[in-house]
Design a protein around this motif. Structure first.
Motif, PDB file in Angstrom:
ATOM      1  N   ARG A 156      -5.878  -6.575  -2.480  1.00  0.00           N
ATOM      2  CA  ARG A 156      -6.366  -5.977  -3.733  1.00  0.00           C
ATOM      3  C   ARG A 156      -5.311  -6.055  -4.827  1.00  0.00           C
ATOM      4  NH1 ARG A 156      -4.596  -0.524  -4.536  1.00  0.00           N
ATOM      5  NH2 ARG A 156      -3.480   0.353  -2.747  1.00  0.00           N
ATOM      6  N   PHE A 157      -4.064  -6.362  -4.469  1.00  0.00           N
ATOM      7  CA  PHE A 157      -2.991  -6.377  -5.456  1.00  0.00           C
ATOM      8  C   PHE A 157      -2.946  -7.739  -6.147  1.00  0.00           C
ATOM      9  CE2 PHE A 157      -1.628  -3.193  -2.311  1.00  0.00           C
ATOM     10  CZ  PHE A 157      -1.554  -2.093  -3.149  1.00  0.00           C
ATOM     11  N   ASP A 171       0.835  -1.208   0.000  1.00  0.00           N
ATOM     12  CA  ASP A 171       0.000   0.000   0.000  1.00  0.00           C
ATOM     13  C   ASP A 171       0.870   1.260   0.000  1.00  0.00           C
ATOM     14  OD1 ASP A 171      -2.876  -0.682   0.024  1.00  0.00           O
ATOM     15  OD2 ASP A 171      -2.355  -1.795   1.828  1.00  0.00           O
ATOM     16  N   ALA A 181       2.496   1.713  -3.395  1.00  0.00           N
ATOM     17  CA  ALA A 181       1.540   2.203  -4.390  1.00  0.00           C
ATOM     18  C   ALA A 181       1.359   3.711  -4.268  1.00  0.00           C
ATOM     19  CB  ALA A 181       0.206   1.490  -4.226  1.00  0.00           C
ATOM     20  N   THR A 227      -1.755  -3.510 -10.578  1.00  0.00           N
ATOM     21  CA  THR A 227      -3.199  -3.657 -10.361  1.00  0.00           C
ATOM     22  C   THR A 227      -3.940  -2.325 -10.425  1.00  0.00           C
ATOM     23  OG1 THR A 227      -2.775  -5.579  -8.961  1.00  0.00           O
ATOM     24  CG2 THR A 227      -4.948  -4.571  -8.811  1.00  0.00           C
ATOM     25  N   ASP A 228      -3.435  -1.333  -9.678  1.00  0.00           N
ATOM     26  CA  ASP A 228      -4.138  -0.047  -9.611  1.00  0.00           C
ATOM     27  C   ASP A 228      -4.235   0.626 -10.975  1.00  0.00           C
ATOM     28  OD1 ASP A 228      -4.439  -0.416  -6.922  1.00  0.00           O
ATOM     29  OD2 ASP A 228      -2.932   1.054  -6.319  1.00  0.00           O
ATOM     30  N   TRP A 229      -3.255   0.361 -11.839  1.00  0.00           N
ATOM     31  CA  TRP A 229      -3.220   1.028 -13.138  1.00  0.00           C
ATOM     32  C   TRP A 229      -4.005   0.265 -14.188  1.00  0.00           C
ATOM     33  CZ3 TRP A 229      -1.473   5.729 -12.366  1.00  0.00           C
ATOM     34  CH2 TRP A 229      -0.620   5.949 -11.286  1.00  0.00           C
TER      35      TRP A 229
END
Length: 504
Positions: free
Chosen positions: A421-422, A352, A355, A389-391
């Motif tokens: 979440r990753f 986290d 990120a 993941t976030d991207w």
């Protein structure tokens, strides 16, 4: 006679050692599988009466009963905590301590810190802070053991037996800090790593090469390492191989790590980039370094995101490593701004934070007047692959391409991130028209290759714009490990593909 004193991990008792013990006895050794109070059925106790100190006393009793013998203590998983506590108080009696696929507990730190499932660890920490210290932690159901480590190689029958015989873990064993005087530091040590659980000798050597002083003790002559190609429970998946390794460890055999800076050649992460690139100076802005080609701007940019975890004290920091700088300068040679970036992935629990560091760094790059804020690509390496993941989820319009080199694309079993979440394979179906360029190492570690395969399959299922660039004979970190003729064509192809996407 040599005697092995074996201590099992969380929820498990002396029974897990049965097949390994039989092989050690057949080889001429004595074996004592310690029955831990409150966990083994023949040593029942009220959970409120059981803590880590209780289990340390159980191990000390086994040591004292092995009078006059060469003693090798073996601790698996949680079991290393009572092993170290007992060895510290009987150091003169112990010939060697074997760490079996476990962490390196430190004085004053409870076993709770080694619980692999990060969400569960946080939940238990909350219970400890609330003063709830006398309960138990229920054992895993049959399909939940993966949250505690890879079950690779454990047959269905063995897994069913493990589940059937599992016992609740008294919370006191997890919450009570380990207390060490330091005497155990003089005892020879062997580490047995289980590769399918995500730990290899090569990975430990790389961590040592980063120069973290906390790991210097692993290079002492009395410390050796072994590696088994199996999951977290080798006493169930490969008892014969485990017994052989334990016998060799007791003899002082095994692989010895190189001290940081002790090589005649540089460690892998500090070796030269395999291509000639322009010697552009760096322009440092916060946590990013920019390599800007000559000429008028603004220009598109490629941000290179290092892998990890990398110890916080690693010097030079990742954005100065030759590979990352080489990629950035190669991008500049193609007419775009190359950027290296430091982020806080120092531990598996830091995703986290990493990120957030990356997002802040990217915005710093986009705000630079020499950068076209609407044309940016992100390029991830190794353990930072999870951070794609976030991207992938609803990528911003300015993100024109996402690339990754030998990435980890799903949490490895030992990372305790099952609910995280990753998880790029679960996010790729939201990537829309975002181009993804993936450099794949043909000789990747099997546990990492499996995450890449799952991502590729998921991308195909949702018709994502995935371009695979293969390095058939490449290893993880192929730029500095493999011959240039193997890697350079793939690097050129991938870079030009990314630059082409930036130009559209």
């Amino acid at each position: 006679m040599r005697v092995f004193i074996m201590v099992a991990g969380a929820f498990t008792g002396a029974h897990v050692w049965q097949e390994t013990a039989e092989r050690l006895v057949a080889a001429g050794s004595a074996v004592h599988s310690v029955a831990l109070t409150g966990i083994d059925p023949d040593r029942p106790a009220t959970p409120s009466d059981v803590g880590l100190e209780t289990h340390i006393e159980d191990v000390i009793a086994a040591i004292d009963a092995a009078s006059g013998r060469e003693i090798v203590l073996v601790g698996h998983d949680y079991g290393i905590h009572p092993v170290l506590g007992a060895a510290d108080r009987r150091a003169e009696r112990i010939a060697r301590v074997v760490y079996l696929d476990c962490g390196m507990p430190q004085n004053g730190v409870p076993a709770l810190a080694a619980v692999p499932d990060q969400a569960l660890r946080a939940q238990l920490a909350g219970r400890a802070e609330a003063g709830e210290r006398e309960g138990v932690l229920a054992p895993p159901a049959g399909d939940e053991w993966e949250r505690w480590g890879s079950t690779d190689g454990v047959g269905e029958a063995a897994l069913e037996r493990l589940t059937a015989l599992a016992a609740p873990q008294p919370l006191g064993t997890l919450f009570q800090p380990l207390r060490l005087t330091g005497a155990v530091a003089a005892v020879p040590v062997s580490g047995v790593l289980c590769a399918r659980n995500g730990a290899t000798i090569d990975q430990v050597q790389r961590l040592v090469d980063f120069g973290d002083p906390a790991l210097a003790a692993l290079t002492e002559p009395q410390v050796t390492f072994f590696e088994l190609p199996t999951g977290h429970w080798p006493m169930l998946s490969c008892p014969a191989a485990l017994a052989e390794v334990l016998l060799r460890a007791a003899d002082g055999a095994g692989h010895r790590l190189r001290p940081a800076g002790g090589e005649t050649t540089a460690p892998a992460h500090l070796r030269p980039f395999p291509m000639d690139v322009p010697e552009l100076p760096r322009d440092r802005r916060g946590n990013v370094d920019l390599y800007v080609p000559e000429g008028e701007g603004p220009r598109p940019a490629v941000v290179f995101v290092h892998g990890g975890p990398v110890p916080a004290g690693a010097r030079p920091s990742p954005r100065e490593w030759p590979t990352l700088v080489g990629y950035a300068r190669l991008a500049a040679a193609e007419g775009v701004v190359g950027v290296t970036l430091d982020h806080g992935l120092h531990d598996i629990a830091d995703y986290d934070r990493a990120a957030a560091d990356i997002a802040a760094g990217v915005e710093r790059v986009r705000a630079d007047s020499r950068v076209d804020a609407d044309r940016v690509a992100l390029w991830f390496f190794s353990g930072s692959g999870l951070l794609t993941t976030d991207w992938l989820i609803k990528p911003p319009a300015w993100l024109r391409c996402l690339a990754a080199s030998y990435p980890v694309l799903a949490p490895l079993p030992a990372w305790g991130m099952a609910g995280s979440r990753f998880h790029p394979a679960r996010a790729v179906d939201q990537a829309g028209a975002l181009p993804v360029v993936l450099l794949r190492a043909g000789r990747e570690a099997p546990e990492i290759a499996a995450t890449v395969d799952a991502f590729v399959t998921a991308a195909a299922d949702c018709a994502a714009r995935l371009e695979l660039v293969d390095v058939p004979n490449g290893h993880h970190g192929f730029e500095t490990l493999d011959a240039p003729e193997e890697t350079v064509p793939a690097l050129r192809r991938a870079m030009r593909s990314v630059v082409t996407h930036l130009a559209r």
